[in-house]
Scaffold this active site. Sequence first.
Site, PDB file in Angstrom:
ATOM      1  N   TRP A 162      42.704  45.408  44.997  1.00 25.23           N
ATOM      2  CA  TRP A 162      41.696  44.439  45.158  1.00 25.23           C
ATOM      3  C   TRP A 162      41.972  43.236  44.875  1.00 25.23           C
ATOM      4  O   TRP A 162      42.546  43.010  43.426  1.00 25.23           O
ATOM      5  CB  TRP A 162      40.210  44.862  44.525  1.00 25.23           C
ATOM      6  N   HIS A 187      27.924  46.121  40.809  1.00 32.37           N
ATOM      7  CA  HIS A 187      29.068  46.957  40.832  1.00 32.37           C
ATOM      8  C   HIS A 187      30.161  46.503  39.747  1.00 32.37           C
ATOM      9  O   HIS A 187      30.654  47.338  39.243  1.00 32.37           O
ATOM     10  CB  HIS A 187      29.601  46.998  41.894  1.00 32.37           C
TER      11      HIS A 187
HETATM   12  N1  RBF Z   1      37.745  46.747  42.680  1.00 39.29           N
HETATM   13  C1  RBF Z   1      38.420  45.663  42.145  1.00 39.29           C
HETATM   14  O1  RBF Z   1      39.429  45.901  41.578  1.00 39.29           O
HETATM   15  N2  RBF Z   1      37.621  44.240  42.022  1.00 39.29           N
HETATM   16  C2  RBF Z   1      36.409  44.137  42.465  1.00 39.29           C
HETATM   17  O2  RBF Z   1      36.014  42.939  42.416  1.00 39.29           O
HETATM   18  C3  RBF Z   1      35.763  45.329  43.170  1.00 39.29           C
HETATM   19  N3  RBF Z   1      34.776  45.113  43.844  1.00 39.29           N
HETATM   20  C4  RBF Z   1      33.882  46.036  44.537  1.00 39.29           C
HETATM   21  C5  RBF Z   1      32.668  45.884  44.961  1.00 39.29           C
HETATM   22  C6  RBF Z   1      31.907  47.061  45.475  1.00 39.29           C
HETATM   23  C7  RBF Z   1      30.646  46.872  46.070  1.00 39.29           C
HETATM   24  C8  RBF Z   1      32.757  48.458  45.684  1.00 39.29           C
HETATM   25  C9  RBF Z   1      31.973  49.670  46.074  1.00 39.29           C
HETATM   26  C10 RBF Z   1      33.919  48.522  45.072  1.00 39.29           C
HETATM   27  C11 RBF Z   1      34.681  47.285  44.445  1.00 39.29           C
HETATM   28  N4  RBF Z   1      35.969  47.458  44.032  1.00 39.29           N
HETATM   29  C12 RBF Z   1      36.555  46.565  43.443  1.00 39.29           C
HETATM   30  C13 RBF Z   1      36.805  48.662  44.231  1.00 39.29           C
HETATM   31  C14 RBF Z   1      36.733  49.863  43.156  1.00 39.29           C
HETATM   32  O3  RBF Z   1      37.281  49.271  42.051  1.00 39.29           O
HETATM   33  C15 RBF Z   1      37.343  51.136  43.681  1.00 39.29           C
HETATM   34  O4  RBF Z   1      38.524  51.039  44.314  1.00 39.29           O
HETATM   35  C16 RBF Z   1      36.251  51.657  44.990  1.00 39.29           C
HETATM   36  O5  RBF Z   1      35.082  51.714  44.396  1.00 39.29           O
HETATM   37  C17 RBF Z   1      37.030  53.236  45.106  1.00 39.29           C
HETATM   38  O6  RBF Z   1      36.696  54.217  43.970  1.00 39.29           O
END
Ligand code: RBF
Length: 159
Positions: free
Chosen positions: A31, A97
């Site tokens: 991400w 989140h």
């Molecule tokens: N992962 C990140 O590394 N940075 C983020 O800003 C981020 N924002 C997310 C926002 C939402 C609403 C969701 C559901 C997930 C986000 N994730 C983010 C992904 C999270 O770390 C993870 O990979 C997923 O939820 C799958 O387990």
Amino acid sequence: MATALKNLSDYNSENLPDISGKRFGLVVAEWNKAITDTLCKGAYETLVKHGAKPENIHRNTVPGSFELTLGAQFLAQSADIDAVICLGVVIKGETKHDDYICHAVANGITNVALKYNKPVIFGLVTTNDEQQAWDRAGGKHGNKGVEAAAAAIQMLGFN
Ligand code: RBF
């Protein structure tokens, strides 16, 4: 603000341990990939600058920061890895989140470090917006990847 008080990108490089034989695992979240790649570059270059051999630095990616903990555990449980560096960027959105992810990662990697008795470094940049994240990935607040690597090296010298 912690960063203003002590920016570890200006870490003291005296008295660091010899890491020429140490093996490092980098766990990098996909991400906000452009930013985490910059953190990773900073960490990698810092390790090499201080004597780590490129072949002893293993980079693994995970989908998002939430998965950093399990990625860290996969690496920490390996006898071939001396220190793990977790790198991710969590940017605040409209919902909570970010809180859940950040707390889970902070608790998770603390547990991994204590379970395997190895440095597992918290290189999670948690910001209100993307610009603040770039400011901490080679911008005006240094590069938190550099700082994470410096912390790993320092901890390997702990005695
Ligand atoms: N992962 C990140 O590394 N940075 C983020 O800003 C981020 N924002 C997310 C926002 C939402 C609403 C969701 C559901 C997930 C986000 N994730 C983010 C992904 C999270 O770390 C993870 O990979 C997923 O939820 C799958 O387990």
